[in-house]
Structures are given as C-alpha cells and as structure tokens.
Design a protein around this motif. Sequence first.
Motif, short mmCIF file in Angstrom:
data_model
loop_
_atom_site.label_atom_id
_atom_site.label_comp_id
_atom_site.label_asym_id
_atom_site.label_seq_id
_atom_site.Cartn_x
_atom_site.Cartn_y
_atom_site.Cartn_z
N PHE A 30 5.75 3.02 1.48
CA PHE A 30 6.81 2.07 1.79
C PHE A 30 6.56 0.70 1.16
O PHE A 30 7.50 0.05 0.69
CB PHE A 30 7.00 1.96 3.30
N ASN A 31 5.32 0.26 1.15
CA ASN A 31 5.04 -1.04 0.54
C ASN A 31 5.34 -1.03 -0.95
O ASN A 31 5.87 -2.00 -1.50
CB ASN A 31 3.58 -1.43 0.80
N THR A 32 5.03 0.08 -1.62
CA THR A 32 5.31 0.18 -3.05
C THR A 32 6.81 0.27 -3.30
O THR A 32 7.34 -0.36 -4.22
CB THR A 32 4.57 1.39 -3.66
N GLY A 33 7.51 1.06 -2.49
CA GLY A 33 8.96 1.18 -2.63
C GLY A 33 9.66 -0.15 -2.43
O GLY A 33 10.58 -0.51 -3.17
N ARG A 34 9.22 -0.90 -1.42
CA ARG A 34 9.83 -2.21 -1.13
C ARG A 34 9.56 -3.20 -2.27
O ARG A 34 10.46 -3.94 -2.68
CB ARG A 34 9.27 -2.75 0.19
N ALA A 35 8.34 -3.20 -2.79
CA ALA A 35 8.00 -4.10 -3.89
C ALA A 35 8.75 -3.74 -5.17
O ALA A 35 9.17 -4.62 -5.92
CB ALA A 35 6.50 -4.08 -4.14
N ALA A 36 8.93 -2.45 -5.40
CA ALA A 36 9.59 -1.99 -6.62
C ALA A 36 11.08 -2.28 -6.61
O ALA A 36 11.68 -2.53 -7.66
CB ALA A 36 9.34 -0.50 -6.83
N ASN A 37 11.69 -2.23 -5.41
CA ASN A 37 13.14 -2.41 -5.33
C ASN A 37 13.49 -3.14 -4.03
O ASN A 37 14.03 -2.55 -3.10
CB ASN A 37 13.83 -1.04 -5.38
N PRO A 38 13.19 -4.44 -3.97
CA PRO A 38 13.41 -5.18 -2.73
C PRO A 38 14.87 -5.30 -2.32
O PRO A 38 15.17 -5.55 -1.16
CB PRO A 38 12.80 -6.56 -3.02
N ALA A 39 15.78 -5.10 -3.26
CA ALA A 39 17.21 -5.22 -2.96
C ALA A 39 17.86 -3.89 -2.58
O ALA A 39 19.08 -3.84 -2.40
CB ALA A 39 17.94 -5.83 -4.16
N ALA A 40 17.07 -2.83 -2.45
CA ALA A 40 17.64 -1.52 -2.11
C ALA A 40 18.45 -1.59 -0.83
O ALA A 40 18.05 -2.21 0.15
CB ALA A 40 16.53 -0.48 -1.97
N GLN A 41 19.61 -0.95 -0.84
CA GLN A 41 20.47 -0.89 0.34
C GLN A 41 20.21 0.36 1.16
O GLN A 41 20.67 0.47 2.30
CB GLN A 41 21.94 -0.90 -0.10
N ALA A 42 19.51 1.31 0.60
CA ALA A 42 19.15 2.55 1.30
C ALA A 42 17.90 3.12 0.65
O ALA A 42 17.64 2.89 -0.54
CB ALA A 42 20.28 3.57 1.23
N ARG A 43 17.12 3.84 1.47
CA ARG A 43 15.95 4.55 0.96
C ARG A 43 16.07 6.02 1.31
O ARG A 43 16.57 6.39 2.37
CB ARG A 43 14.66 4.00 1.59
N ILE A 44 15.55 6.86 0.42
CA ILE A 44 15.39 8.29 0.68
C ILE A 44 13.89 8.53 0.74
O ILE A 44 13.16 8.16 -0.18
CB ILE A 44 16.00 9.14 -0.45
N PHE A 45 13.44 9.16 1.81
CA PHE A 45 12.01 9.40 2.00
C PHE A 45 11.79 10.90 2.13
O PHE A 45 12.20 11.51 3.11
CB PHE A 45 11.55 8.66 3.27
N LEU A 46 11.19 11.51 1.11
CA LEU A 46 10.95 12.96 1.08
C LEU A 46 9.46 13.21 1.29
O LEU A 46 8.64 12.76 0.48
CB LEU A 46 11.40 13.55 -0.25
N THR A 47 9.11 13.94 2.36
CA THR A 47 7.70 14.13 2.71
C THR A 47 7.50 15.40 3.53
O THR A 47 8.46 15.91 4.12
CB THR A 47 7.17 12.92 3.50
N ASP A 48 6.25 15.88 3.57
CA ASP A 48 5.96 17.01 4.45
C ASP A 48 5.42 16.54 5.80
O ASP A 48 4.99 17.33 6.62
CB ASP A 48 5.05 18.05 3.79
N GLY A 49 5.45 15.24 6.03
CA GLY A 49 5.37 14.74 7.38
C GLY A 49 4.05 14.41 7.99
O GLY A 49 4.00 14.24 9.20
N GLN A 50 2.98 14.30 7.25
CA GLN A 50 1.70 14.07 7.91
C GLN A 50 0.95 12.92 7.25
O GLN A 50 0.14 13.12 6.35
CB GLN A 50 0.86 15.34 7.88
N HIS A 51 1.22 11.70 7.71
CA HIS A 51 0.44 10.54 7.27
C HIS A 51 -1.01 10.78 7.70
O HIS A 51 -1.27 11.06 8.88
CB HIS A 51 0.97 9.25 7.90
N ASN A 52 -1.95 10.66 6.76
CA ASN A 52 -3.34 10.96 7.12
C ASN A 52 -4.36 10.03 6.46
O ASN A 52 -5.51 10.38 6.27
CB ASN A 52 -3.67 12.43 6.79
#
Length: 197
Positions: free
Chosen positions: A117-139
Amino acid sequence: LVAAVAAAPSSAKGPQAHAAACTKATNIEAIVDDSASMSVTDPNRLRVQAMDLLINALDSSTSLGAVQFGSSFDPSVPSASVVFPAGAVGANAAAMKSALDTAIQADDGGTDYNAAFNTGRAANPAAQARIFLTDGQHNVGDYLNAHLNPSGAQTPTYVIGFSPGLSGQEDQDRLAKIASDTGGKYFEHRFDLSAYK
C-alpha cells in the motif's frame, strides 16, 4: 474486476466509509500480489488475465498504474515495486500488458501489505480507486493498516482474494476490513486445491 472499479464512491471520507453516490473512476492504481505463494493459489496467473481484461475495458483516457509486492530477505531489494507508472490506457495498453506479463511471476518471496500500500500510494497519490489482488496472508511483521491514507479522504479499495491463503479467518477479516475502511468492496474467491494435486 471491471465492475469493481467502473464506479468509485465520490465521498469516501475515512474508516467505515459508505458508497452513496458513485462517480466513474478516471485514475486507478492496481496493487498485485507477486509473492511465492501465488504460484499455488493462482498457478494460471488469473490476476494477469484479469488486469488485461480491465485494460481492454477501460476508456482510453482512464489513467491506470500498477505495483507488485512480495517481500525480500535482502534489505537492499524493495518488497514492492512499480510495474508501470500511471498513464492513459489508450496510448499505453500494449506496454502495460507486456509489463504485467513480464513482472508477475510469483517470485517475490513473502507477503508484505505495508510495502504494497505504501508503494501504491507513493506511485499514484491521486488514484481515485485501488484494486488489490492477493491470496490474503500478510506475513511480514505486524500489519500497520497501511491501506489507510494518513490524511484526507480514503481511496476506495476493491479487494480480490485468491484462496487457500484466505482459509484463515484472520486473513479474511483483514481483507474485508481493508475494503470496508476505504469504502470499497471485498470479492472473496475460494477454490479447492485438491483439483491441482
């Protein structure tokens, strides 16, 4: 995936934001899990195919950017990186698809949502929507609610999950919270791994 981001809440103000009136998102940032576990949970790289379909469906003037994330044992190697910078789809569609096909190979180690998320926000701070594709296990360490913007309105985040990483209730709850906190939506996807044995 296309339906998820065709419209974004026009006034997502913070945690527990609700989609009231919707307006078409003209600037979208995709955050794509490329951790090693995706070789099992998404062996056919459906997340790349889904992104290709989104690119085909978006208006040519819509801005789209993408980052990939995983983790690394080498501190000099970032846990997330830009796949392609935000730009108009029309002029960049072929290059965007090529970049995704090259970069998304399930070769990025563990799963670090904070870096994602930090990289996505820095790369495109003006984004109006995000798509987050993951298998669900922050580790990778504690999750620090990095989906929340530090100030201002939240960016609606549409979460697409790939199981069996979603088998744990804690993982499911985290993904649902990411969507709910930002005024987005959680699309849970489960399948039986026995079909691949």
